[in-house]
Design a protein around this motif. Structure first.
Motif, PDB file in Angstrom:
ATOM      1  N   LYS A  37      44.706  41.492  37.537  1.00 35.96           N
ATOM      2  CA  LYS A  37      45.581  41.916  38.632  1.00 35.96           C
ATOM      3  C   LYS A  37      46.271  40.737  38.762  1.00 35.96           C
ATOM      4  O   LYS A  37      45.280  40.136  40.174  1.00 35.96           O
ATOM      5  CB  LYS A  37      44.979  42.483  39.715  1.00 35.96           C
ATOM      6  CG  LYS A  37      46.215  43.949  40.212  1.00 35.96           C
ATOM      7  CD  LYS A  37      45.555  44.693  41.034  1.00 35.96           C
ATOM      8  CE  LYS A  37      47.168  45.982  41.838  1.00 35.96           C
ATOM      9  NZ  LYS A  37      46.428  46.629  42.690  1.00 35.96           N
TER      10      LYS A  37
ATOM     11  N   GLN B 127      38.760  43.169  40.777  1.00 34.27           N
ATOM     12  CA  GLN B 127      40.592  42.137  40.723  1.00 34.27           C
ATOM     13  C   GLN B 127      40.569  41.220  42.270  1.00 34.27           C
ATOM     14  O   GLN B 127      41.274  40.117  41.865  1.00 34.27           O
ATOM     15  CB  GLN B 127      41.386  43.110  40.388  1.00 34.27           C
ATOM     16  CG  GLN B 127      40.934  44.291  39.029  1.00 34.27           C
ATOM     17  CD  GLN B 127      42.006  44.611  39.006  1.00 34.27           C
ATOM     18  OE1 GLN B 127      42.647  45.301  40.454  1.00 34.27           O
ATOM     19  NE2 GLN B 127      42.338  44.985  38.013  1.00 34.27           N
TER      20      GLN B 127
ATOM     21  N   VAL C  13      38.105  41.542  33.905  1.00 31.94           N
ATOM     22  CA  VAL C  13      38.951  41.990  34.981  1.00 31.94           C
ATOM     23  C   VAL C  13      39.651  40.472  35.333  1.00 31.94           C
ATOM     24  O   VAL C  13      40.874  40.148  36.288  1.00 31.94           O
ATOM     25  CB  VAL C  13      39.058  42.381  35.891  1.00 31.94           C
ATOM     26  CG1 VAL C  13      38.887  43.756  36.117  1.00 31.94           C
ATOM     27  CG2 VAL C  13      38.102  41.563  36.830  1.00 31.94           C
TER      28      VAL C  13
END
Length: 333
Positions: A165, A227, A251
């Motif tokens: 992200k 993240q 991630v």
């Protein structure tokens, strides 16, 4: 006789949906089985760990049996599955011997380092119709290289859920370990203390370790923490491959880890993460990640590619489904 008769009926039906008797063991691992068509009936026994709802919600296809009960007579059990040799095997294997049900012995962990040769030899006799390990390293450590019917099924990581992200990183070192201090021999608490605490590095530790860190609220909270972390630090010493490390890599968070067990087969130092067993080097690698965000981000994304290649959730589920089908006397599904 009733159980055998029911099993014959199921073979004729050939539904590919099996009733599997097991216990709660590894929530993050077992939650990956929620898409399988089978039902997992969880025994509740004093020697079995309870399900940790802070680790993962109970999948819909996992059903608790009444505490103290064994094989339910109103359910046709197709397969028995033990997930450790520290209580489950001793309680589930006799059911296989008594009722003639197929028995899988799965081992998530490694032998206790303090075991002597006599204990190791005794444990080596604890086998199933199929013996499953989560890594090739585990097979060797348990001494099962020459045992028949051994399979390795690697972890699966949901890379559609554990995704990178684009957020501003928190500038901290993330670690996720439960009962960190008491499990030092396995998880490396003293390594963490020497590298992070003693050097006053800015950290964000999580996990159910009273007096040190709190458990994550749920899986979404866990993903958010990973993240947002600038770097993930794994200090395991006796663990085939920590799930938290794989999820951090998934991630895209750059990871610094001890170089133990299967980890050197997954992480190439300086390419898709960093590994070392030297505390000074571990500190330097952590500090480099904190100070070089753009370069460490590229290494983190290389780590995600490794997870996609080596720990596919689809491969994990397919291998388990094929094993269940085969051991139940049916062709692969």
């Amino acid at each position: 006789m009733q159980l055998k008769h029911n099993n014959i009926l199921r073979i004729i039906n050939n539904t590919g949906k099996y009733n599997i008797l097991t216990g709660a063991t590894h929530e993050r691992y077992q939650s990956n089985w929620q898409t399988m068509p089978h039902r997992f009936y969880l025994m509740q026994h004093d020697r079995f760990k309870p399900w940790g709802f802070d680790q993962a919600p109970l999948p819909e296809n996992h059903i608790f049996l009444p505490k103290g009960s064994s094989i339910p007579w109103d359910i046709n059990i197709d397969i028995l599955l033990s997930q450790n040799k520290f209580g489950q095997y001793q309680n589930i294997k006799p059911m296989s011997d008594r009722f003639g049900l197929p028995f899988i012995s799965l081992e998530h962990t490694l032998p206790v380092p303090t075991w002597n040769n006599k204990i190791r030899k005794s444990v080596r006799q604890m086998t199933g119709d199929v013996n499953v390990f989560i890594s090739e390293y585990s097979v060797k450590q348990w001494g099962f290289e020459d045992v028949d019917n051994v399979e390795v099924i690697h972890h699966g990581v949901d890379t559609e859920k554990f995704v990178p992200k684009d957020v501003e990183k928190d500038g901290k070192i993330c670690t996720i370990v439960n009962d960190y201090i008491n499990r030092d021999i396995f998880c490396g608490w003293n390594i963490y203390k020497q590298v992070v605490i003693d050097n006053n590095l800015d950290a964000n530790p999580w996990g159910n370790t009273p007096g040190f860190s709190q458990p994550t609220k749920d899986v979404d909270h866990l993903i958010s923490i990973l993240q947002n972390a600038s770097v993930f630090f794994n200090t395991s010493t006796v663990s085939p491959i920590p799930t938290a490390l794989l999820e951090a890599m998934s991630v895209g968070t750059p990871c610094v880890s001890t170089s133990t067990c299967m980890i050197p087969d997954i992480i190439e130092d300086g390419v898709n993460g960093f590994i070392s067993n030297d505390p000074s080097e571990l500190r330097s690698k952590l500090e480099w990640c904190l100070e070089n965000e753009e370069e460490s981000r590229k290494i983190g994304l290389n780590g995600r590619k490794t997870i996609e290649k080596m720990f596919s959730l689809d491969d994990h589920i397919n291998k388990w489904n094929n094993l269940f089908a085969r051991i139940a006397g049916r062709t692969s599904i």
